[in-house]
Design a protein around this motif. Structure first.
Motif, PDB file in Angstrom:
ATOM      1  N   VAL A   1      39.998  39.187  71.268  1.00  0.00           N
ATOM      2  CA  VAL A   1      40.299  40.210  70.259  1.00  0.00           C
ATOM      3  C   VAL A   1      40.640  41.538  70.936  1.00  0.00           C
ATOM      4  O   VAL A   1      41.647  42.189  70.618  1.00  0.00           O
ATOM      5  CB  VAL A   1      39.095  40.381  69.297  1.00  0.00           C
ATOM      6  CG1 VAL A   1      39.283  41.598  68.397  1.00  0.00           C
ATOM      7  CG2 VAL A   1      38.898  39.119  68.460  1.00  0.00           C
ATOM      8  N   ALA A   2      39.821  41.917  71.909  1.00  0.00           N
ATOM      9  CA  ALA A   2      40.027  43.203  72.582  1.00  0.00           C
ATOM     10  C   ALA A   2      41.371  43.222  73.309  1.00  0.00           C
ATOM     11  O   ALA A   2      42.099  44.222  73.271  1.00  0.00           O
ATOM     12  CB  ALA A   2      38.883  43.468  73.561  1.00  0.00           C
ATOM     13  N   LYS A   3      41.701  42.130  73.965  1.00  0.00           N
ATOM     14  CA  LYS A   3      42.966  42.058  74.700  1.00  0.00           C
ATOM     15  C   LYS A   3      44.154  42.251  73.742  1.00  0.00           C
ATOM     16  O   LYS A   3      45.084  43.014  74.017  1.00  0.00           O
ATOM     17  CB  LYS A   3      43.069  40.686  75.394  1.00  0.00           C
ATOM     18  CG  LYS A   3      44.381  40.410  76.090  1.00  0.00           C
ATOM     19  CD  LYS A   3      44.519  41.248  77.335  1.00  0.00           C
ATOM     20  CE  LYS A   3      45.857  41.017  78.020  1.00  0.00           C
ATOM     21  NZ  LYS A   3      46.060  41.974  79.111  1.00  0.00           N
ATOM     22  N   GLN A   4      44.089  41.572  72.590  1.00  0.00           N
ATOM     23  CA  GLN A   4      45.188  41.689  71.626  1.00  0.00           C
ATOM     24  C   GLN A   4      45.338  43.123  71.124  1.00  0.00           C
ATOM     25  O   GLN A   4      46.449  43.655  71.038  1.00  0.00           O
ATOM     26  CB  GLN A   4      44.950  40.759  70.412  1.00  0.00           C
ATOM     27  CG  GLN A   4      44.734  39.286  70.740  1.00  0.00           C
ATOM     28  CD  GLN A   4      45.854  38.701  71.574  1.00  0.00           C
ATOM     29  OE1 GLN A   4      47.008  39.107  71.464  1.00  0.00           O
ATOM     30  NE2 GLN A   4      45.514  37.752  72.435  1.00  0.00           N
ATOM     31  N   ILE A   5      44.207  43.737  70.786  1.00  0.00           N
ATOM     32  CA  ILE A   5      44.267  45.096  70.231  1.00  0.00           C
ATOM     33  C   ILE A   5      44.732  46.087  71.303  1.00  0.00           C
ATOM     34  O   ILE A   5      45.555  46.969  71.043  1.00  0.00           O
ATOM     35  CB  ILE A   5      42.899  45.494  69.622  1.00  0.00           C
ATOM     36  CG1 ILE A   5      42.590  44.587  68.420  1.00  0.00           C
ATOM     37  CG2 ILE A   5      42.887  46.966  69.198  1.00  0.00           C
ATOM     38  CD1 ILE A   5      41.219  44.763  67.809  1.00  0.00           C
ATOM     39  N   ALA A   6      44.232  45.901  72.516  1.00  0.00           N
ATOM     40  CA  ALA A   6      44.627  46.798  73.610  1.00  0.00           C
ATOM     41  C   ALA A   6      46.129  46.676  73.886  1.00  0.00           C
ATOM     42  O   ALA A   6      46.819  47.686  74.098  1.00  0.00           O
ATOM     43  CB  ALA A   6      43.828  46.488  74.866  1.00  0.00           C
ATOM     44  N   GLU A   7      46.658  45.459  73.855  1.00  0.00           N
ATOM     45  CA  GLU A   7      48.093  45.258  74.078  1.00  0.00           C
ATOM     46  C   GLU A   7      48.907  45.987  73.018  1.00  0.00           C
ATOM     47  O   GLU A   7      49.928  46.609  73.308  1.00  0.00           O
ATOM     48  CB  GLU A   7      48.438  43.756  74.020  1.00  0.00           C
ATOM     49  CG  GLU A   7      48.209  43.021  75.304  1.00  0.00           C
ATOM     50  CD  GLU A   7      49.068  43.552  76.452  1.00  0.00           C
ATOM     51  OE1 GLU A   7      50.268  43.803  76.246  1.00  0.00           O
ATOM     52  OE2 GLU A   7      48.504  43.723  77.551  1.00  0.00           O
ATOM     53  N   TYR A   8      48.435  45.899  71.779  1.00  0.00           N
ATOM     54  CA  TYR A   8      49.152  46.576  70.695  1.00  0.00           C
ATOM     55  C   TYR A   8      49.094  48.088  70.878  1.00  0.00           C
ATOM     56  O   TYR A   8      50.083  48.803  70.699  1.00  0.00           O
ATOM     57  CB  TYR A   8      48.555  46.187  69.329  1.00  0.00           C
ATOM     58  CG  TYR A   8      49.080  47.063  68.223  1.00  0.00           C
ATOM     59  CD1 TYR A   8      50.365  46.862  67.694  1.00  0.00           C
ATOM     60  CD2 TYR A   8      48.327  48.133  67.745  1.00  0.00           C
ATOM     61  CE1 TYR A   8      50.871  47.698  66.721  1.00  0.00           C
ATOM     62  CE2 TYR A   8      48.828  48.983  66.763  1.00  0.00           C
ATOM     63  CZ  TYR A   8      50.101  48.764  66.256  1.00  0.00           C
ATOM     64  OH  TYR A   8      50.604  49.598  65.307  1.00  0.00           O
ATOM     65  N   ALA A   9      47.902  48.588  71.224  1.00  0.00           N
ATOM     66  CA  ALA A   9      47.680  50.043  71.208  1.00  0.00           C
ATOM     67  C   ALA A   9      48.187  50.754  72.448  1.00  0.00           C
ATOM     68  O   ALA A   9      48.359  51.972  72.431  1.00  0.00           O
ATOM     69  CB  ALA A   9      46.179  50.321  71.037  1.00  0.00           C
ATOM     70  N   LYS A  10      48.449  50.022  73.519  1.00  0.00           N
ATOM     71  CA  LYS A  10      48.618  50.690  74.824  1.00  0.00           C
ATOM     72  C   LYS A  10      49.752  51.707  74.872  1.00  0.00           C
ATOM     73  O   LYS A  10      49.637  52.708  75.555  1.00  0.00           O
ATOM     74  CB  LYS A  10      48.736  49.665  75.955  1.00  0.00           C
ATOM     75  CG  LYS A  10      50.016  48.851  75.944  1.00  0.00           C
ATOM     76  CD  LYS A  10      50.036  47.877  77.120  1.00  0.00           C
ATOM     77  CE  LYS A  10      51.364  47.146  77.111  1.00  0.00           C
ATOM     78  NZ  LYS A  10      51.344  45.931  77.936  1.00  0.00           N
ATOM     79  N   ASP A  11      50.842  51.502  74.120  1.00  0.00           N
ATOM     80  CA  ASP A  11      51.930  52.487  74.191  1.00  0.00           C
ATOM     81  C   ASP A  11      52.103  53.260  72.879  1.00  0.00           C
ATOM     82  O   ASP A  11      53.147  53.815  72.600  1.00  0.00           O
ATOM     83  CB  ASP A  11      53.235  51.787  74.594  1.00  0.00           C
ATOM     84  CG  ASP A  11      53.526  50.581  73.712  1.00  0.00           C
ATOM     85  OD1 ASP A  11      52.795  50.404  72.704  1.00  0.00           O
ATOM     86  OD2 ASP A  11      54.457  49.817  74.024  1.00  0.00           O
ATOM     87  N   LYS A  12      51.059  53.270  72.035  1.00  0.00           N
ATOM     88  CA  LYS A  12      51.191  53.936  70.733  1.00  0.00           C
ATOM     89  C   LYS A  12      50.506  55.307  70.686  1.00  0.00           C
ATOM     90  O   LYS A  12      50.495  55.954  69.653  1.00  0.00           O
ATOM     91  CB  LYS A  12      50.588  53.058  69.623  1.00  0.00           C
ATOM     92  CG  LYS A  12      51.064  51.612  69.616  1.00  0.00           C
ATOM     93  CD  LYS A  12      52.212  51.401  68.661  1.00  0.00           C
ATOM     94  CE  LYS A  12      52.676  49.964  68.535  1.00  0.00           C
ATOM     95  NZ  LYS A  12      52.629  49.104  69.706  1.00  0.00           N
ATOM     96  N   SER A  13      49.894  55.709  71.770  1.00  0.00           N
ATOM     97  CA  SER A  13      49.148  56.976  71.859  1.00  0.00           C
ATOM     98  C   SER A  13      48.336  57.345  70.612  1.00  0.00           C
ATOM     99  O   SER A  13      48.558  58.389  69.998  1.00  0.00           O
ATOM    100  CB  SER A  13      50.041  58.131  72.297  1.00  0.00           C
ATOM    101  OG  SER A  13      51.284  58.122  71.651  1.00  0.00           O
ATOM    102  N   PHE A  14      47.417  56.489  70.255  1.00  0.00           N
ATOM    103  CA  PHE A  14      46.456  56.832  69.198  1.00  0.00           C
ATOM    104  C   PHE A  14      45.510  57.911  69.719  1.00  0.00           C
ATOM    105  O   PHE A  14      45.155  57.916  70.899  1.00  0.00           O
ATOM    106  CB  PHE A  14      45.651  55.594  68.782  1.00  0.00           C
ATOM    107  CG  PHE A  14      46.448  54.633  67.945  1.00  0.00           C
ATOM    108  CD1 PHE A  14      46.720  54.928  66.610  1.00  0.00           C
ATOM    109  CD2 PHE A  14      46.938  53.452  68.487  1.00  0.00           C
ATOM    110  CE1 PHE A  14      47.474  54.058  65.836  1.00  0.00           C
ATOM    111  CE2 PHE A  14      47.692  52.572  67.716  1.00  0.00           C
ATOM    112  CZ  PHE A  14      47.957  52.880  66.383  1.00  0.00           C
ATOM    113  N   ASP A  15      45.119  58.819  68.823  1.00  0.00           N
ATOM    114  CA  ASP A  15      44.184  59.871  69.228  1.00  0.00           C
ATOM    115  C   ASP A  15      42.759  59.339  69.263  1.00  0.00           C
ATOM    116  O   ASP A  15      41.900  59.863  69.970  1.00  0.00           O
ATOM    117  CB  ASP A  15      44.242  61.035  68.227  1.00  0.00           C
ATOM    118  CG  ASP A  15      45.610  61.694  68.268  1.00  0.00           C
ATOM    119  OD1 ASP A  15      46.001  62.136  69.360  1.00  0.00           O
ATOM    120  OD2 ASP A  15      46.287  61.734  67.220  1.00  0.00           O
ATOM    121  N   MET A  16      42.534  58.316  68.457  1.00  0.00           N
ATOM    122  CA  MET A  16      41.176  57.770  68.411  1.00  0.00           C
ATOM    123  C   MET A  16      41.261  56.331  67.931  1.00  0.00           C
ATOM    124  O   MET A  16      42.078  56.006  67.072  1.00  0.00           O
ATOM    125  CB  MET A  16      40.354  58.585  67.416  1.00  0.00           C
ATOM    126  CG  MET A  16      38.856  58.533  67.639  1.00  0.00           C
ATOM    127  SD  MET A  16      38.006  59.434  66.344  1.00  0.00           S
ATOM    128  CE  MET A  16      38.395  61.127  66.736  1.00  0.00           C
TER     129      MET A  16
END
Ligand SMILES: Cc1cc2nc3c(=O)[nH]c(=O)nc-3n(C[C@H](O)[C@H](O)[C@H](O)COP(=O)(O)OP(=O)(O)OC[C@H]3O[C@@H](n4cnc5c(N)ncnc54)[C@H](O)[C@@H]3O)c2cc1C
Ligand SMILES: Nc1ncnc2c1ncn2[C@@H]1O[C@H](COP(=O)(O)O)[C@@H](O)[C@H]1O
Lengths: 317, 246
Positions: free
Chosen positions: B96-111
């Protein structure tokens, strides 16, 4: 090869759980014919105590930012690599929870949290863990070369195992943090609920917050920590940190006394790993009696003060 | 403020847990599912509050099959702006963490916000893992969070107390009781949720490094022993001599 146990001292000292964790590392190291290294923030005189609980080697370090999971993950992982650790063991507490998944990811290892058994080396390093908030137990096989676990309190108990080990020091000054600690506050005087061996808990049967005196007196006589059901903390009768259950704190004390609590499944989920459960409820049909070891079917306002008197007599014994 | 909230689906809190005949699989028959309470009541609502105060958007993300859309729609009804579902089987926390991290890595979420744990696997792992993948700070069990400019002051539950920490965004945080007050979706929210975007994306390859091989029910109590309410000395004696807990 080695087994690494990270043991944090709180306010400079170890709690019983620290020694249990050290025991766990020692027992695992023995079964794998290797050594158990304890890494701790305690100063040397305190750290030395771990030699009475099975540490083959004790290493201490000093750092201000133990709260920074990113930095501590680097520190512990670097130390694990330098010491060729194949298993890292953490406490199943708030600190362990912020570190466990991080270290597993950094080291690309197998991970299981809140483990309750020693690994079964004949079955792919299988460990048990409570699932579904205490409603079930799962056995996990850990297949990677590197493994990291957090160990649930009161899983194997504490035993003195003396080893002739000395304290070495690890220089952690090169690790820097970008999370600052503003303050730490702890409830004074009582043992925190997650660590308490004796817990007196009360529910909506108490009718209102003004009646909690009898609960506090009973807890004081026993040296117990107080807890409550969710509606009690939701209504502001008691502080939030006393709320136990599936959506509150899960606890594992030696003794849990439930007073005026019906025993809803969400409540039981947080307390059913207690060693001994006493239920006091005026309704003999209350579901809690099914999970209890001892039950008293009576009005709590009558029976709790008398239980307190009996305990006082016993304590003065 | 661009906020990502990780939501999971868990059996409803009163669900009776059982397993298949050889105890290798959890029996899903007749189980009702809900959004994990910590995700719904605390992480999601706190994210919506931040969005309301500072603008930006709240994206919810779930790793799981199409059946999970109903839980995702509920998050949209409560107030999230968009949703992502990664169409994989949530086999382990690391998956789960790997999938979410892959999605988020270039989206610059603040939190990135999560619940303190899922009430089924009780792992408390996913948040720490995402943070490590993204090399971000991670704070667990947050019961309060204030934000001034880019600086956050976060109160985290520790055994018997709290720790107050200060740091800069971006970071990953897991929420416990106190972070926010539960919100019940209203009719308007439910209507609007149907029109909000729910994007489904494929998972990246990742194999779990641990597996559950057996389930058991906890050891049963042998039955309650009832004590005469008039004789509390007897209860004390039993606790001392028989149970040996006092
Ligand atoms: C999603 C969800 C999550 C939840 N999570 C939790 C949780 O984490 N923890 C939790 O506790 N609950 C939780 N609940 C609530 C749970 O379902 C119950 O509602 C709650 O535990 C009931 O609290 P209680 O036993 O104090 O009150 P009640 O159910 O009202 O029971 C009071 C009991 O006191 C007894 N009583 C009354 N007067 C007397 C007297 N004079 N003498 C002796 N006995 C008396 C009654 O017989 C009764 O059994 C959750 C619910 C939901 C829906
Ligand atoms: N399948 C999933 N999809 C999205 N988020 C998840 C999923 N599983 C867990 N999470 C998030 O991770 C948190 C901790 O879960 P766990 O590590 O399983 O205790 C949950 O409270 C959720 O916020």
């Amino acid at each position: 090869m080695s087994i690494l146990v990270y043991i944090e001292a709180i306010n400079g000292n170890f709690k019983k759980a620290a020694y249990e964790l050290c025991n766990y590392g020692c027992k695992l190291a023995e079964s794998m014919s290797t050594q158990c290294i304890a890494l701790t923030n305690a100063d040397s005189s305190v750290a030395q105590k771990l030699s009475n609980y099975g540490a083959d080697k004790i290493v201490n370090f000093s750092h201000e930012a133990l709260h920074d999971s990113k930095m501590m993950t680097k520190l512990i992982s670097d130390f694990a690599k330098a010491n060729d650790a194949s298993v890292v063991i953490l406490a199943d507490n708030s600190r362990g929870k912020s570190l466990l998944g991080r270290i597993a990811t950094r080291m690309d290892g197998s991970v299981v949290s809140s483990v309750t058994t020693l690994p079964d080396l004949t079955n792919q390093f299988a460990v048990d863990k409570s699932l579904f908030s205490g409603k079930s137990v799962g056995t996990f096989q850990m297949v990677s070369n590197f493994k990291i676990i957090s160990v649930s309190r009161n899983s194997i108990g504490v035993q003195e195992i003396s080893k002739p080990s000395n304290v070495e020091t690890f220089d952690a000054s090169s690790y820097s943090s970008d999370v600052s600690l503003v303050e730490t506050t702890r409830v004074q005087g009582t043992v925190p609920l997650p660590e308490a061996e004796l817990v007196v808990s009360a529910g909506r049967g108490m009718k209102g917050p003004e009646n909690w005196g009898i609960i506090e007196e009973l807890a004081e006589t026993l040296g117990a920590t107080t807890a409550c059901s969710r509606p009690v903390s939701d209504s502001g009768w008691r502080p939030h940190h006393e709320h136990v259950g599936q959506t509150g704190i899960a606890i594992k004390p030696n003794l849990y006394i439930a007073i005026g609590i019906s025993g809803a499944i969400q409540h039981l989920a947080g307390v059913n790993n207690s060693k001994t459960i006493v239920v006091i409820n005026k309704d003999s049909e209350a579901p809690f009696f099914k999970a209890a070891d001892y039950g008293v079917v009576a009005d709590l306002f009558d029976v709790v003060p008398r239980l307190n008197e009996s305990l006082k007599k016993f304590k003065e014994g | 403020m661009n906020l990502l909230v990780c939501i999971s689906k868990t059996p409803e809190t009163t669900a009776k847990i059982s397993f298949n005949a050889d105890s290798t699989e959890f029996n899903t028959e007749g189980i009702q599912y809900i959004m994990n309470p910590y995700d719904e009541w605390y992480a999601l609502v706190r994210a919506i509050e931040l969005q309301e105060a500072m603008g930006g958007k709240v994206v919810v993300i779930n790793v799981g099959p199409a059946e999970n859309d109903i839980v995702i729609r509920k998050a949209l009804a409560i107030g999230a702006d968009e949703a992502i579902r990664i169409d994989g089987e949530a086999k382990s926390a690391s998956y789960v963490a790997k999938q979410i991290a892959e999605y988020a890595k270039d989206k610059s979420f603040d939190m990135i916000l999560l619940g303190k744990e899922s009430i089924d696997y009780n792992g408390s792992l996913v948040g720490a893992m995402i943070a490590e993948y993204l090399d971000l700070p991670f704070l667990s069990y947050a019961s309060k969070m204030k934000l001034e400019g880019n600086e956050a002051t976060v109160t985290c539950d520790i055994e018997g107390g709290v720790e107050v920490l200060k740091l800069q965004i971006p970071f990953v945080v897991s929420a416990s009781k106190g972070m926010a007050e539960q919100r019940i979706p209203n009719m308007r929210g439910i209507m609007m949720s149907k029109k909000k975007p729910l994007e489904v994306i494929g998972p990246v390859d990742f194999s779990a490094k641990e597996q559950i091989t057996k389930y058991q029910l906890p050891a049963e109590k042998s039955g309650v022993r009832l004590i005469d309410p008039q004789d509390m000395d007897e209860l004390v004696r039993l606790l001392h001599e028989e149970a040996k807990v006092i």
